[in-house]
Enzyme design. Structure first.
Site, PDB file in Angstrom:
ATOM      1  N   GLY A  71       0.610  -1.082  -0.029  1.00 42.19           N
ATOM      2  CA  GLY A  71      -0.073   0.095  -0.003  1.00 42.19           C
ATOM      3  C   GLY A  71       0.880   1.355  -0.128  1.00 42.19           C
ATOM      4  O   GLY A  71       2.190   1.353   0.063  1.00 42.19           O
TER       5      GLY A  71
ATOM      6  N   THR B 267       3.043  -1.822   3.984  1.00 44.28           N
ATOM      7  CA  THR B 267       3.014  -3.138   3.212  1.00 44.28           C
ATOM      8  C   THR B 267       2.650  -4.384   4.263  1.00 44.28           C
ATOM      9  O   THR B 267       3.349  -4.271   5.208  1.00 44.28           O
ATOM     10  CB  THR B 267       4.493  -3.425   2.403  1.00 44.28           C
ATOM     11  OG1 THR B 267       4.743  -2.263   1.747  1.00 44.28           O
ATOM     12  CG2 THR B 267       4.640  -4.488   2.077  1.00 44.28           C
TER      13      THR B 267
ATOM     14  N   ASP C 268      -5.253  -4.147  -4.961  1.00 44.24           N
ATOM     15  CA  ASP C 268      -5.752  -4.583  -3.657  1.00 44.24           C
ATOM     16  C   ASP C 268      -7.069  -4.500  -3.649  1.00 44.24           C
ATOM     17  O   ASP C 268      -7.661  -5.640  -3.007  1.00 44.24           O
ATOM     18  CB  ASP C 268      -5.128  -3.559  -2.931  1.00 44.24           C
ATOM     19  CG  ASP C 268      -5.645  -2.033  -3.278  1.00 44.24           C
ATOM     20  OD1 ASP C 268      -5.953  -1.982  -4.201  1.00 44.24           O
ATOM     21  OD2 ASP C 268      -5.690  -1.247  -2.188  1.00 44.24           O
TER      22      ASP C 268
ATOM     23  N   ASP D 237     -12.001  -0.753   3.254  1.00 42.47           N
ATOM     24  CA  ASP D 237     -10.680  -1.113   3.389  1.00 42.47           C
ATOM     25  C   ASP D 237      -9.973   0.318   3.907  1.00 42.47           C
ATOM     26  O   ASP D 237      -9.873   1.063   3.126  1.00 42.47           O
ATOM     27  CB  ASP D 237      -9.963  -1.578   1.995  1.00 42.47           C
ATOM     28  CG  ASP D 237      -8.487  -1.982   2.302  1.00 42.47           C
ATOM     29  OD1 ASP D 237      -7.910  -1.609   3.368  1.00 42.47           O
ATOM     30  OD2 ASP D 237      -8.031  -2.563   1.462  1.00 42.47           O
TER      31      ASP D 237
ATOM     32  N   THR E 154      -4.500   4.283   3.571  1.00 44.47           N
ATOM     33  CA  THR E 154      -4.273   5.819   3.072  1.00 44.47           C
ATOM     34  C   THR E 154      -5.566   6.430   2.832  1.00 44.47           C
ATOM     35  O   THR E 154      -5.935   7.708   3.201  1.00 44.47           O
ATOM     36  CB  THR E 154      -2.936   5.790   2.136  1.00 44.47           C
ATOM     37  OG1 THR E 154      -1.763   5.205   2.655  1.00 44.47           O
ATOM     38  CG2 THR E 154      -2.612   7.577   2.193  1.00 44.47           C
TER      39      THR E 154
END
Length: 258
Positions: A12, A16, A112, A134, A137
């Protein structure tokens, strides 16, 4: 030759997340590290070696990658190839022919989010739809239909990004820990900020989930994952399940479906 242990890597923008899965597709080890765009393949190989050594884990014989930070994903793939002799499989809309992406530009969907589709399948049950929230960020709402359909979704600013923007523009406000205060009505600046950032964010999530469900032709189950999910667990009223390993499990399921 066995393809296990399988290393699943979800890269991400901020973190990670990695996991090792065995022959039963069960995650035996998981790790969360900071995503560093400056890391070279040899740096990442040292990181992997350290994680495996500390955990007493076997080295991987295969790997699957999901990345929203392309340079980092490519460097992990190089590290695995050079130091472990493993050719990693990279997830994308083009590499998953059994998934239907119902977007204007299908190949624009993040890897993702496709992994979340696979990870959410076990929650569908009698439901025709699932919504994965989800918390990364950004906060992604992934709407998934039975039959591996990626219907669409919502992208919202992540809670920590919102907090950082507020602190950057209001120098007198103290930096705080993102955790729920005892009550919504704050009696001091810290508690008032926590209320706005945590309870306010939870209400945004609940409101979007209600709107999404109103637009779907059949009921949907909602699952939360990602780092901030632990903070709002029990606060959001519209979320049915919390699963912090959903994306990693999705990666393992993608591998098994190839």
């Amino acid at each position: 030759m066995s393809t296990f242990p399988l290393l699943a890597v979800d890269i991400g923008n901020t973190s990670t997340v990695m996991g090792l899965a065995d022959e039963t597709r069960t995650l035996t080890h998981t790790w969360r590290v900071r995503t560093n765009r400056e890391s070279l393949p040899d740096d990442l190989a040292l990181q992997l070696h350290g994680l495996f050594s500390v955990a007493g884990a076997q080295v991987p014989r295969s790997a699957i990658l999901s990345s929203v930070a392309p340079p980092v994903g490519e460097n992990y793939a190089l590290a695995l190839r050079r130091h472990y002799g493993v050719e990693a499989f990279s997830v994308s809309a083009l590499s998953l022919p059994d998934v239907t992406v119902e977007l204007d530009t299908p190949d624009a969907v993040g890897a993702d989010r496709l992994c979340n589709l696979f990870g959410a399948e076990k929650y569908l049950g009698r439901h025709a739809y699932a919504v994965v929230v989800d918390f990364g960020t950004s906060t992604n709402f992934d709407v998934i239909g039975r039959g591996r359909r990626f219907v669409g979704g919502v992208l919202a600013t992540g809670a920590q990004v919102s907090a950082d923007a507020l602190f950057a523009r209001a120098a007198k406000l103290p930096r705080i820990t993102l955790e729920a205060p005892a009550s919504a009505i704050g009696k001091n600046t810290v508690h008032a900020l926590q209320s706005g950032l945590v309870y306010g964010y939870a209400e945004m999530v609940d409101g979007l989930l209600r709107r999404i469900r109103d637009e779907l032709p059949a009921p949907a189950v909602a699952i939360a994952t990602g780092g901030f999910a632990r903070t709002i667990e029990g606060i959001c009223r519209e979320i049915d399940h919390y699963d912090e390993t959903l994306t990693l499990r999705g990666l393992v399921e993608v591998w098994a479906s190839r």
